[in-house]
Design an enzyme around this catalytic site. Structure first.
Site, PDB file in Angstrom:
ATOM      1  N   ASP A  33       2.278   2.625   2.572  1.00  0.00           N
ATOM      2  CA  ASP A  33       2.195   3.382   3.827  1.00  0.00           C
ATOM      3  C   ASP A  33       3.473   3.208   4.652  1.00  0.00           C
ATOM      4  O   ASP A  33       4.106   2.167   4.610  1.00  0.00           O
ATOM      5  CB  ASP A  33       0.983   2.919   4.646  1.00  0.00           C
ATOM      6  CG  ASP A  33      -0.322   3.324   3.982  1.00  0.00           C
ATOM      7  OD1 ASP A  33      -0.256   3.996   2.945  1.00  0.00           O
ATOM      8  OD2 ASP A  33      -1.378   2.975   4.505  1.00  0.00           O
ATOM      9  N   CYS A  63      -2.935   5.426   5.561  1.00  0.00           N
ATOM     10  CA  CYS A  63      -4.394   5.425   5.561  1.00  0.00           C
ATOM     11  C   CYS A  63      -4.933   5.791   6.947  1.00  0.00           C
ATOM     12  O   CYS A  63      -4.178   5.877   7.923  1.00  0.00           O
ATOM     13  CB  CYS A  63      -4.894   4.040   5.178  1.00  0.00           C
ATOM     14  SG  CYS A  63      -4.571   2.832   6.457  1.00  0.00           S
ATOM     15  N   CYS A  95       0.829  -1.215   0.000  1.00  0.00           N
ATOM     16  CA  CYS A  95       0.000   0.000   0.000  1.00  0.00           C
ATOM     17  C   CYS A  95       0.859   1.259   0.000  1.00  0.00           C
ATOM     18  O   CYS A  95       0.363   2.348  -0.239  1.00  0.00           O
ATOM     19  CB  CYS A  95      -0.934   0.005   1.208  1.00  0.00           C
ATOM     20  SG  CYS A  95      -0.057   0.015   2.774  1.00  0.00           S
ATOM     21  N   CYS A 122      -2.558  -2.820   8.688  1.00  0.00           N
ATOM     22  CA  CYS A 122      -2.211  -1.487   9.186  1.00  0.00           C
ATOM     23  C   CYS A 122      -1.792  -1.584  10.664  1.00  0.00           C
ATOM     24  O   CYS A 122      -0.891  -0.863  11.099  1.00  0.00           O
ATOM     25  CB  CYS A 122      -3.385  -0.535   9.039  1.00  0.00           C
ATOM     26  SG  CYS A 122      -4.231  -0.655   7.451  1.00  0.00           S
TER      27      CYS A 122
HETATM   28 FE1  FES Z   1      -1.653   0.034   4.287  1.00  0.00          FE
HETATM   29 FE2  FES Z   1      -3.335   1.038   5.963  1.00  0.00          FE
HETATM   30  S1  FES Z   1      -3.705   0.579   3.868  1.00  0.00           S
HETATM   31  S2  FES Z   1      -1.246   0.690   6.296  1.00  0.00           S
END
Ligand code: FES
Length: 123
Positions: A35, A58, A33, A102
């Site tokens: 992040d 996110c 993702c 996450c």
């Molecule tokens: Fe990857 Fe939340 S979508 S950390």
């Protein structure tokens, strides 16, 4: 789809920002993702006295960062090493299944910050 607690920590995150005099820093990212999370801790007498975070991610990642930095204040390093993605998601009254990774970031970044502290302070 998010619990009230997640929304609260997402819209009003605690402990945001860099810590100039951190005793340990842990970074973790998810290549899928994109992040990224950084956790800073301050340690005294084997206890975490303060924690802060910087997260690019996110809503769930922000909420996880906020709750983990709240939870670990006052914990011993061993207690904080036992914080898991499950305990973080529980503290937020649950995360949707596709958002469980996450909470992984939060646990991993925290553990890395503790390892960083221990590496710097091993005798
Ligand atoms: Fe990857 Fe939340 S979508 S950390």
């Amino acid at each position: 789809m998010y619990s009230e607690k997640v929304m609260d920590h997402f819209t009003n995150p605690r402990n945001v920002g860099e810590m100039d005099d951190a005793d340990g820093i842990g970074s973790e990212g998810n290549p899928v993702c994109g992040d990224a999370m950084k956790i800073f801790i301050k340690v005294k007498d084997d206890k975490i006295t303060d924690a802060k975070f910087q997260t690019f991610g996110c809503g769930a990642a922000i909420a996880v960062s906020s709750i983990v930095t709240e939870m670990v204040k006052g914990m011993t390093l061993d207690e904080a090493m036992n914080v898991t993605k499950a305990s973080l998601s529980e503290a937020l009254d649950g995360l949707p299944p596709q958002k469980m990774h996450c909470s992984n970031l939060g646990a991993d970044a925290l553990h890395k910050a503790i390892e960083d502290y221990r590496k710097k302070n091993s005798v």
